[in-house]
Enzyme design. Structure first.
Site, PDB file in Angstrom:
ATOM      1  N   MET A   1       0.831  -1.205   0.000  1.00 23.31           N
ATOM      2  CA  MET A   1       0.000   0.000   0.000  1.00 23.31           C
ATOM      3  C   MET A   1       0.867   1.258   0.000  1.00 23.31           C
ATOM      4  O   MET A   1       0.673   2.157  -0.822  1.00 23.31           O
ATOM      5  CB  MET A   1      -0.941  -0.022   1.217  1.00 23.31           C
ATOM      6  CG  MET A   1      -1.961   1.089   1.243  1.00 23.31           C
ATOM      7  SD  MET A   1      -3.020   1.148  -0.211  1.00 23.31           S
ATOM      8  CE  MET A   1      -4.550   0.523   0.403  1.00 23.31           C
TER       9      MET A   1
ATOM     10  N   VAL B   1      -0.409  -0.224   9.922  1.00 25.07           N
ATOM     11  CA  VAL B   1      -1.413  -1.261  10.166  1.00 25.07           C
ATOM     12  C   VAL B   1      -2.741  -0.662  10.665  1.00 25.07           C
ATOM     13  O   VAL B   1      -2.758   0.342  11.381  1.00 25.07           O
ATOM     14  CB  VAL B   1      -0.848  -2.301  11.173  1.00 25.07           C
ATOM     15  CG1 VAL B   1      -0.569  -1.673  12.530  1.00 25.07           C
ATOM     16  CG2 VAL B   1      -1.753  -3.503  11.313  1.00 25.07           C
ATOM     17  N   GLU B   2      -3.857  -1.286  10.264  1.00 22.21           N
ATOM     18  CA  GLU B   2      -5.212  -0.787  10.583  1.00 22.21           C
ATOM     19  C   GLU B   2      -5.571  -1.118  12.036  1.00 22.21           C
ATOM     20  O   GLU B   2      -6.408  -1.974  12.329  1.00 22.21           O
ATOM     21  CB  GLU B   2      -6.221  -1.404   9.598  1.00 22.21           C
ATOM     22  CG  GLU B   2      -7.637  -0.873   9.685  1.00 22.21           C
ATOM     23  CD  GLU B   2      -7.858   0.516   9.088  1.00 22.21           C
ATOM     24  OE1 GLU B   2      -9.001   0.955   9.075  1.00 22.21           O
ATOM     25  OE2 GLU B   2      -6.892   1.174   8.651  1.00 22.21           O
TER      26      GLU B   2
ATOM     27  N   SER C   1      -9.279   2.690   6.537  1.00 20.39           N
ATOM     28  CA  SER C   1     -10.488   2.298   5.808  1.00 20.39           C
ATOM     29  C   SER C   1     -11.730   2.295   6.697  1.00 20.39           C
ATOM     30  O   SER C   1     -12.843   2.317   6.194  1.00 20.39           O
ATOM     31  CB  SER C   1     -10.292   0.916   5.178  1.00 20.39           C
ATOM     32  OG  SER C   1      -9.874  -0.010   6.148  1.00 20.39           O
TER      33      SER C   1
ATOM     34  N   HIS D   1      -8.340   7.965   2.289  1.00 20.50           N
ATOM     35  CA  HIS D   1      -8.530   6.518   2.135  1.00 20.50           C
ATOM     36  C   HIS D   1      -8.325   6.095   0.683  1.00 20.50           C
ATOM     37  O   HIS D   1      -9.156   6.367  -0.181  1.00 20.50           O
ATOM     38  CB  HIS D   1      -9.943   6.136   2.621  1.00 20.50           C
ATOM     39  CG  HIS D   1     -10.260   4.689   2.460  1.00 20.50           C
ATOM     40  ND1 HIS D   1     -11.555   4.216   2.345  1.00 20.50           N
ATOM     41  CD2 HIS D   1      -9.463   3.583   2.394  1.00 20.50           C
ATOM     42  CE1 HIS D   1     -11.531   2.908   2.213  1.00 20.50           C
ATOM     43  NE2 HIS D   1     -10.270   2.503   2.239  1.00 20.50           N
TER      44      HIS D   1
ATOM     45  N   ASN E   1      -7.247  -0.446  -2.798  1.00 17.57           N
ATOM     46  CA  ASN E   1      -6.226  -1.369  -3.280  1.00 17.57           C
ATOM     47  C   ASN E   1      -6.698  -2.085  -4.550  1.00 17.57           C
ATOM     48  O   ASN E   1      -7.829  -2.555  -4.568  1.00 17.57           O
ATOM     49  CB  ASN E   1      -5.941  -2.398  -2.164  1.00 17.57           C
ATOM     50  CG  ASN E   1      -4.547  -2.979  -2.277  1.00 17.57           C
ATOM     51  OD1 ASN E   1      -3.735  -2.543  -3.071  1.00 17.57           O
ATOM     52  ND2 ASN E   1      -4.277  -3.990  -1.479  1.00 17.57           N
TER      53      ASN E   1
ATOM     54  N   GLU F   1     -11.168   8.561  -0.870  1.00 18.34           N
ATOM     55  CA  GLU F   1     -12.096   9.214   0.059  1.00 18.34           C
ATOM     56  C   GLU F   1     -11.295  10.193   0.912  1.00 18.34           C
ATOM     57  O   GLU F   1     -10.326   9.799   1.561  1.00 18.34           O
ATOM     58  CB  GLU F   1     -12.740   8.173   0.994  1.00 18.34           C
ATOM     59  CG  GLU F   1     -13.942   7.485   0.437  1.00 18.34           C
ATOM     60  CD  GLU F   1     -14.586   6.556   1.475  1.00 18.34           C
ATOM     61  OE1 GLU F   1     -15.770   6.750   1.786  1.00 18.34           O
ATOM     62  OE2 GLU F   1     -13.904   5.632   1.955  1.00 18.34           O
TER      63      GLU F   1
ATOM     64  N   ASN G   1     -16.910   1.876   2.882  1.00 19.33           N
ATOM     65  CA  ASN G   1     -16.965   0.662   3.696  1.00 19.33           C
ATOM     66  C   ASN G   1     -18.235   0.591   4.534  1.00 19.33           C
ATOM     67  O   ASN G   1     -18.741  -0.488   4.823  1.00 19.33           O
ATOM     68  CB  ASN G   1     -15.723   0.538   4.572  1.00 19.33           C
ATOM     69  CG  ASN G   1     -14.562  -0.061   3.796  1.00 19.33           C
ATOM     70  OD1 ASN G   1     -14.754  -0.908   2.933  1.00 19.33           O
ATOM     71  ND2 ASN G   1     -13.357   0.404   4.070  1.00 19.33           N
TER      72      ASN G   1
END
Length: 719
Positions: free
Chosen positions: A325, A402-403, A430, A451, A454, A463, A501
């Site tokens: 990413m 990392v999310e 996200s 945002h 991928n 976004e 999402n």
């Protein structure tokens, strides 16, 4: 002066030679809008009354010849009763016929773009000469229609039926050199010589050194194909076009059938067939949807341009977190001329990020889109780094770690101290609310969400998420940066999952509920792909996204919207996750994956999946296509409507573009709001009410119910 109109003029430039010059007073380009067609009609009438006329040069005073019709007029025209639409087409065709039928030779001097109606205009002249920068084509099928000003009649008679069908069905435009090979133009010259060369060729025609009359006659006569050639040509084209365009896009195959039907006709009869088929397409929901997408896209570009006026300059970017990413974001920035530092704590991650950028550039190199010099320049403007000092001079920092809210918050707090007070910090998250991530920041007004989807290089949407304290200048600057990166930015307000999402997960919940009620995931995928038109069905999409990612995001959404998205029992995603079937990334998800001969993942339904799903599913049950589509789509549609009513998304057009560009919502349906308008809001409410017992996700909002009762639409009369 023979004629002076608002958008074009005609005057003598030499003995008996007149020049018709397109030069729109409003805007920077020439368009064949309704007012220009009226002027063209008047100009040709004036030329018909010139006894001393010997030849006509058609030119443009703008950088482009004619970019096409005015698409903003389309939906209004398409809404006309058939008789009025037919009369408009007939009038337009009479104008082009009158141009073609002038008693003297004519030549088009083509600079820049001659597209759509512009291409049809040059086809009506006897000769065509282009400058080396010209691009010519008929893109109408990309809007769900086909040429309507004689393009399907004249082009096959100029460049041959096979070539014309390729031009029209693909909607591509062609460079001048290619047009010369096809025979669409008679010569290509440098821009500086265009006018002189056009006049020289026109004088040759006036002196009868060029047989312009026989060229003109060929355009007015039946196609020069014998019966066997015609059968082979049209059957082959129909087979190829049907396979490529599929059943949801009728314009390309209609264009082929139009050329076939008119092959044995003279010009007048061929034009009648074209007009009839054009009207059929113009009245279709597909044309409404695709024209709507074009207009919405133009509106987003206008919003980005407006944002650029209030934006702070972004000349240096940084990305925190390398890998696929981060590498994708850095590549996208650098490839559009904005150097990017790629910062990570791990050397292996930096190498992965640089490998990603190199791989993408190599593909461009292989396709001839860049040369080695440009590739080297882009790669050298991505600076991989292990230390924070390298990002100190960045105008924007995009965090892509990392999310995880705790990890992100810690990184964001740390980075804020390493950059100047003017630096914008954006989080590529996200699902995590921006206002939550901004809590411990000293400058929340300089922070927002950005945002990316991928794979970054392929997905057009970004976004841009406004937090509670984000300043307008920050939003404008990030919108301008995203647009400069070649992306389509859509501004949304903050909530769990933001817009894309947030509306995707109700769709997934609709899917898991269907499986719980005994549906077969393979059948659901098939129907949502083949019949509704999604690029991937829900099971396949979850496998590609990663079931671990989907499981985590589903928990965030359930926590954010417990009344609609909360779960009381295990579902299909839970059992897959617990069995460590994460999808394509580890070869097992709903499907089992192997590699095909080209190394691409190949999916097969896996008996082990059915065994796992039996834990959460009732007895197998058959559902009709209509039931599956309704149960899958109603939760998503209702959530999209809620987002508009709550102000998460600002307009139906922005919502529809986010769905098409971010999720691959079928373009021929135009997005949720276009889909609702085409279905009829009253019909949709009645349909959703049939499934209301399935729970809150299936409950229509009061606002939508009121709009349906009042007979309103989301886009209004002009679309």
């Amino acid at each position: 002066m023979i004629y002076q109109g608002e958008n074009l003029s005609v005057r003598y430039i030499a003995d008996g030679i007149a020049e018709l010059t397109f030069d729109a007073k409003q805007g920077s380009v020439n368009k064949l809008d309704k007012s220009t067609l009226v002027s063209l009609d008047e100009a040709i009438s004036a030329l018909q009354n010139q006894p001393q006329l010997k030849g006509l040069l058609v030119s443009s005073a703008k950088d482009a010849f004619i970019v096409g019709a005015d698409i903003t007029e389309f939906l209004g025209l398409f809404a006309l009763p058939e008789e009025q639409l037919s009369a408009w087409l007939n009038k337009a065709n009479n104008i082009f016929n009158a141009l073609e039928d002038l008693p003297v030779p004519s030549i088009s001097a083509i600079n820049g773009y001659a597209l759509g109606g512009g291409c049809e205009c040059i086809l009506a002249t006897d000769l065509r000469i282009a400058d080396s920068n010209a691009r010519i084509g008929l893109p109408e099928t990309q809007l769900g229609i086909m040429p309507g000003f004689g393009g399907t009649v004249r082009l096959p008679r100029v460049i041959g039926a096979d070539n014309a069908m390729e031009w029209i069905t693909t909607g591509k435009n062609y460079k001048a050199a290619e047009c010369l090979k096809f025979g669409a133009v008679d010569a290509v010259v440098d821009s500086a010589q265009l006018r002189e060369a056009a006049l020289s060729m026109l004088n040759d025609a006036i002196a009868n050194n060029i047989d312009w009359q026989s060229r003109r006659h060929a355009k007015q006569a039946p196609l020069a194909l014998n019966k066997i050639e015609a059968t082979m040509s049209f059957n082959c084209a129909k087979g190829m076009v049907s396979a490529k365009a599929g059943p949801h896009y009728p314009a390309p195959i209609t264009a082929v059938k139009t050329i076939e039907s008119a092959a044995r006709c003279n010009r007048e009869d061929a034009l009648k067939i074209e007009a009839q088929n054009f009207i059929g397409l113009a009245k279709s929901e597909v044309a409404q949807a695709l024209v709507g997408i074009f207009l919405n896209d133009q509106q987003l570009k206008a919003l980005a341009k407006k944002a650029g006026k209030n934006a702070q300059p972004i000349n240096q970017a940084a990305v925190l977190g390398a890998g696929i990413m981060g590498g994708g974001i850095a590549y996208q920035s650098a490839s559009r001329g904005i150097p990017a530092v790629m910062k990570d704590i791990n050397q292996a991650a930096l190498e992965l990020g640089m490998d990603e950028a190199t791989k993408l550039l190599n593909k461009q190199l292989e396709r001839g889109r860049i040369d080695g010099l440009k590739m080297g320049k882009i790669l050298s403007s991505i600076n991989p780094s292990l230390n924070y000092e390298s990002i100190a001079n960045s105008d924007i920092v995009v965090e892509a770690v990392v999310e995880n809210p705790k990890v992100k918050a810690a990184v964001l707090k740390e980075v804020e101290q390493k950059v100047s007070a003017d630096t914008i910090v954006a989080s590529n998250t996200s699902t995590i609310p921006i206002s939550l991530l901004a809590k411990d920041l000293a400058r929340p007004e300089k922070f927002c969400g950005m945002h990316f989807f991928n794979p970054v290089h392929r997905m057009p949407l970004v976004e841009v998420i406004r937090g509670e304290k984000t300043s307008q200048e920050t939003i404008d600057s990030v919108v301008a940066y995203a647009a400069k990166m070649g992306k389509t930015p859509v501004v949304v307000n903050d909530c769990p999952g933001f817009f894309v999402n947030r509306v995707l997960f109700p769709y997934f919940f609709g899917f898991t509920r269907l499986l719980q009620d005994g549906a077969d995931f393979v059948q659901v995928d098939k129907i949502m792909e083949k019949q509704f038109g999604w690029p991937m069905g829900p099971a396949y999409l979850l496998d590609v996204v990663g079931i671990d990612t989907g499981h985590h995001a589903g928990e965030v959404m359930a926590k954010g919207f417990p009344e609609r998205m909360g779960k009381t029992t295990e579902d299909a995603i839970d059992v897959m996750y617990q069995a460590q079937r994460f999808g394509q990334k580890n070869g097992l998800g709903f499907y089992a994956y192997t590699k095909d001969s080209r190394g691409k993942p190949k999916k097969d339904a896996d008996p082990a999946s059915y065994q796992l799903l039996s834990k959460v599913a009732s007895q197998s049950q058959d559902y009709s296509s209509e039931q599956i589509i309704a149960r899958m789509m109603i939760p998503m549609i209702n959530e999209v409507v809620r987002c508009l009513e709550e102000g998460i998304i600002q307009s139906p057009g922005e919502a529809d573009m986010a769905l098409v560009y971010g999720l691959g919502f079928p373009p021929f349906r135009g997005g949720v709001f276009r889909y609702l308008d085409n279905m009829g809001l009253d019909k949709y409410v009645a349909l959703a009410d049939q499934y209301a017992e399935l729970g809150p996700l299936y409950h229509v909002t009061d606002g939508l119910r009121a709009k349906a009762a009042a007979g309103e639409t989301y886009y209004g009369k002009q679309g």
